[in-house]
Design a protein around this motif. Structure first.
Motif, short mmCIF file in Angstrom:
data_model
loop_
_atom_site.label_atom_id
_atom_site.label_comp_id
_atom_site.label_asym_id
_atom_site.label_seq_id
_atom_site.Cartn_x
_atom_site.Cartn_y
_atom_site.Cartn_z
N VAL A 97 -4.64 -4.25 -11.39
CA VAL A 97 -3.96 -4.93 -10.26
C VAL A 97 -3.07 -3.49 -9.32
CG1 VAL A 97 -1.78 -6.23 -9.72
CG2 VAL A 97 -3.57 -7.24 -11.09
N VAL A 98 -2.46 -2.85 -9.99
CA VAL A 98 -1.78 -1.80 -9.62
C VAL A 98 -2.87 -0.75 -9.04
CG1 VAL A 98 -0.66 0.66 -10.22
CG2 VAL A 98 0.05 -1.64 -11.19
N ASN A 99 -4.02 -0.39 -9.39
CA ASN A 99 -5.02 0.26 -8.60
C ASN A 99 -5.34 -0.13 -7.23
OD1 ASN A 99 -4.83 2.28 -10.68
ND2 ASN A 99 -6.65 1.80 -11.71
N LEU A 100 -5.78 -1.52 -7.37
CA LEU A 100 -6.08 -2.32 -6.13
C LEU A 100 -5.11 -2.16 -4.98
CD1 LEU A 100 -8.22 -4.42 -4.67
CD2 LEU A 100 -6.77 -5.97 -5.77
N ILE A 101 -3.87 -2.66 -5.43
CA ILE A 101 -2.84 -2.58 -4.36
C ILE A 101 -2.49 -1.25 -3.98
CG2 ILE A 101 -0.05 -2.94 -4.15
CD1 ILE A 101 -0.78 -5.45 -6.00
N LEU A 102 -2.41 -0.04 -4.75
CA LEU A 102 -2.22 1.02 -4.29
C LEU A 102 -3.10 1.53 -3.30
CD1 LEU A 102 -0.32 2.85 -7.29
CD2 LEU A 102 0.47 2.38 -4.93
N HIS A 103 -4.56 1.33 -3.47
CA HIS A 103 -5.63 1.79 -2.81
C HIS A 103 -5.41 1.16 -1.52
CE1 HIS A 103 -9.61 3.05 -1.85
NE2 HIS A 103 -9.83 1.90 -1.51
N ILE A 104 -5.20 0.01 -1.41
CA ILE A 104 -5.19 -0.51 -0.16
C ILE A 104 -3.89 -0.16 0.75
CG2 ILE A 104 -4.84 -2.92 1.16
CD1 ILE A 104 -6.42 -4.16 -1.28
N GLN A 105 -2.95 -0.09 0.06
CA GLN A 105 -1.93 0.24 0.72
C GLN A 105 -1.90 1.58 1.24
OE1 GLN A 105 1.00 -0.36 -2.49
NE2 GLN A 105 1.95 -2.01 -1.28
N PRO A 115 3.16 4.84 3.34
CA PRO A 115 3.62 5.82 2.43
C PRO A 115 4.51 5.03 1.29
CG PRO A 115 5.15 5.76 4.34
CD PRO A 115 3.80 4.82 4.61
N ILE A 116 3.80 4.38 0.37
CA ILE A 116 4.32 3.68 -0.63
C ILE A 116 3.62 4.15 -2.08
CG2 ILE A 116 3.05 1.72 -0.49
CD1 ILE A 116 5.48 -0.08 -1.20
N THR A 117 4.66 4.30 -2.95
CA THR A 117 4.11 4.70 -4.31
C THR A 117 4.37 3.65 -5.15
OG1 THR A 117 6.20 5.71 -4.81
CG2 THR A 117 4.65 7.05 -3.74
N LYS A 118 3.51 3.89 -6.67
CA LYS A 118 4.16 2.93 -7.79
C LYS A 118 5.34 3.00 -7.97
CE LYS A 118 1.20 5.76 -10.69
NZ LYS A 118 0.03 5.74 -11.29
N ARG A 119 6.04 4.18 -7.99
CA ARG A 119 7.47 4.14 -8.10
C ARG A 119 8.44 3.25 -7.34
NH1 ARG A 119 7.65 9.62 -7.75
NH2 ARG A 119 6.47 10.34 -9.65
N ASP A 120 7.76 3.12 -5.97
CA ASP A 120 8.50 2.32 -5.03
C ASP A 120 8.50 0.80 -5.38
OD1 ASP A 120 9.21 4.49 -3.54
OD2 ASP A 120 7.19 4.44 -2.46
N GLN A 121 7.27 0.44 -6.42
CA GLN A 121 7.02 -0.91 -6.66
C GLN A 121 7.16 -1.20 -8.11
OE1 GLN A 121 3.49 -2.04 -4.04
NE2 GLN A 121 3.41 0.01 -4.22
N VAL A 170 10.26 -19.94 -1.96
CA VAL A 170 9.50 -18.81 -2.29
C VAL A 170 9.31 -17.71 -1.62
CG1 VAL A 170 8.47 -20.05 -4.52
CG2 VAL A 170 7.16 -19.76 -2.50
N ALA A 171 9.03 -16.50 -1.81
CA ALA A 171 8.39 -15.37 -1.12
C ALA A 171 6.95 -15.09 -1.44
CB ALA A 171 9.07 -14.14 -1.31
N LEU A 172 6.04 -15.07 -0.73
CA LEU A 172 4.56 -14.70 -0.90
C LEU A 172 4.55 -13.30 -0.81
CD1 LEU A 172 1.54 -16.57 0.35
CD2 LEU A 172 1.79 -14.12 0.40
N ARG A 173 4.25 -12.75 -1.93
CA ARG A 173 4.14 -11.41 -1.80
C ARG A 173 2.77 -10.84 -2.54
NH1 ARG A 173 9.62 -8.80 -4.10
NH2 ARG A 173 8.68 -7.06 -3.53
N LYS A 174 2.50 -9.58 -2.53
CA LYS A 174 1.34 -8.71 -3.10
C LYS A 174 0.02 -9.60 -2.84
CE LYS A 174 4.11 -5.79 -4.88
NZ LYS A 174 4.22 -4.59 -4.15
N MET A 175 -0.17 -10.02 -1.54
CA MET A 175 -1.69 -10.73 -1.26
C MET A 175 -2.30 -9.26 -0.76
SD MET A 175 -2.57 -13.77 0.55
CE MET A 175 -4.55 -14.07 0.69
N PHE A 176 -3.13 -8.97 -1.67
CA PHE A 176 -4.34 -7.90 -1.34
C PHE A 176 -5.59 -8.46 -1.67
CE2 PHE A 176 -0.13 -5.73 -1.77
CZ PHE A 176 -0.16 -5.06 -0.55
N VAL A 177 -6.63 -7.99 -1.11
CA VAL A 177 -7.90 -8.27 -1.16
C VAL A 177 -9.01 -6.85 -0.95
CG1 VAL A 177 -10.06 -9.45 -0.34
CG2 VAL A 177 -7.69 -10.76 -0.78
N ASP A 178 -9.65 -6.59 -1.87
CA ASP A 178 -10.58 -5.52 -1.84
C ASP A 178 -11.41 -5.61 -0.59
OD1 ASP A 178 -13.23 -4.50 -2.23
OD2 ASP A 178 -12.23 -3.54 -4.16
#
Length: 164
Positions: free
Chosen positions: A18-26, A33-39, A79-87
Motif C-alpha cells: 500500500v505504501v509503495n503504491l501510494i508513494l509511487h503515484i504521488q 513533494p510528499i514523503t512517507k514521513r508526511d503520511q 466521513v472523509a474519502l482519502r487515499k484513493m489510488f489506482v495503479d
C-alpha cells in the motif's frame, strides 16, 4: 484467474505494498513533494482508518495491491474519502478498479447511515476530478467543508457526496 481486481478490507500484511503504491503515484506520476514521513497514517491504517464508521479497502489482482480507498470517520455521520489510488495499469474501463473501490465505499456509507462524504484532492488529478463528478460528487469550496475535515496541505479542490 479473475479478469478484474478483488476489493477487500485492508489487513496489515498489505502495508508495504500500500505504501509503495501510494508513494509511487504521488511522487513519480504526479511529482507531488510528499514523503512517507508526511503520511504517518499509512503506518497505522487499522488504528487510523478502521475505527468508528471508517474503513480502508484494497484492490488486489493476482495477489498484488493495485488500488486503495479509505473512509475516515470525522464524526456527525460524516466521513472523509482519502487515499484513493489506482495503479496506472489498472485505471480505465478494462479493469474498472476505481469504480470497484468507490462502489465498495459507497455501499459501506449506505450501510452505516453516513450522511455525507467529503474529499480533498490536488489540482493535478484531473482524471480523478472527472471520475468523482461522474459518480455523483459535487465540487464545493474549502469554506463549505465541516470544521472537523482533515485538511491536507496539498489539497486545493474539494467535493462532497450527500446521501438522502
Amino acid at each position: 484467474m479473475s479478469n478484474s481486481p478483488i476489493v477487500k478490507q485492508y489487513t496489515n500484511e498489505y502495508q508495504a505494498e500500500v505504501v509503495n503504491l501510494i508513494l509511487h503515484i504521488q511522487q513519480k506520476e504526479y511529482n507531488i513533494p510528499i514523503t512517507k514521513r508526511d503520511q504517518p497514517d499509512l503506518y497505522t491504517i487499522e488504528d487510523f482508518y478502521q475505527t468508528g464508521k471508517g474503513n480502508f479497502w484494497i484492490a488486489v489482482y493476482n495477489n498484488k495491491v493495485v488500488g486503495t480507498i479509505s473512509l475516515l470517520d470525522i464524526g456527525n455521520n460524516q466521513v472523509a474519502l482519502r487515499k484513493m489510488f489506482v495503479d496506472q495499469e489498472f485505471r480505465g474501463a478494462m479493469f474498472k478498479t476505481a469504480s470497484l473501490l468507490l462502489n465498495k465505499a459507497i455501499k459501506w456509507v449506505e450501510e452505516k447511515s453516513i450522511k455525507t462524504v467529503y474529499l480533498g484532492t490536488t489540482p493535478q488529478f484531473l482524471a480523478a476530478h472527472r471520475f468523482y463528478e461522474k459518480n455523483g460528487f459535487t465540487s464545493i469550496g474549502v469554506n463549505e467543508l465541516p470544521e472537523n475535515f482533515p485538511l491536507l496541505q496539498v489539497d486545493r479542490k474539494f467535493y462532497q457526496y450527500s446521501l438522502s
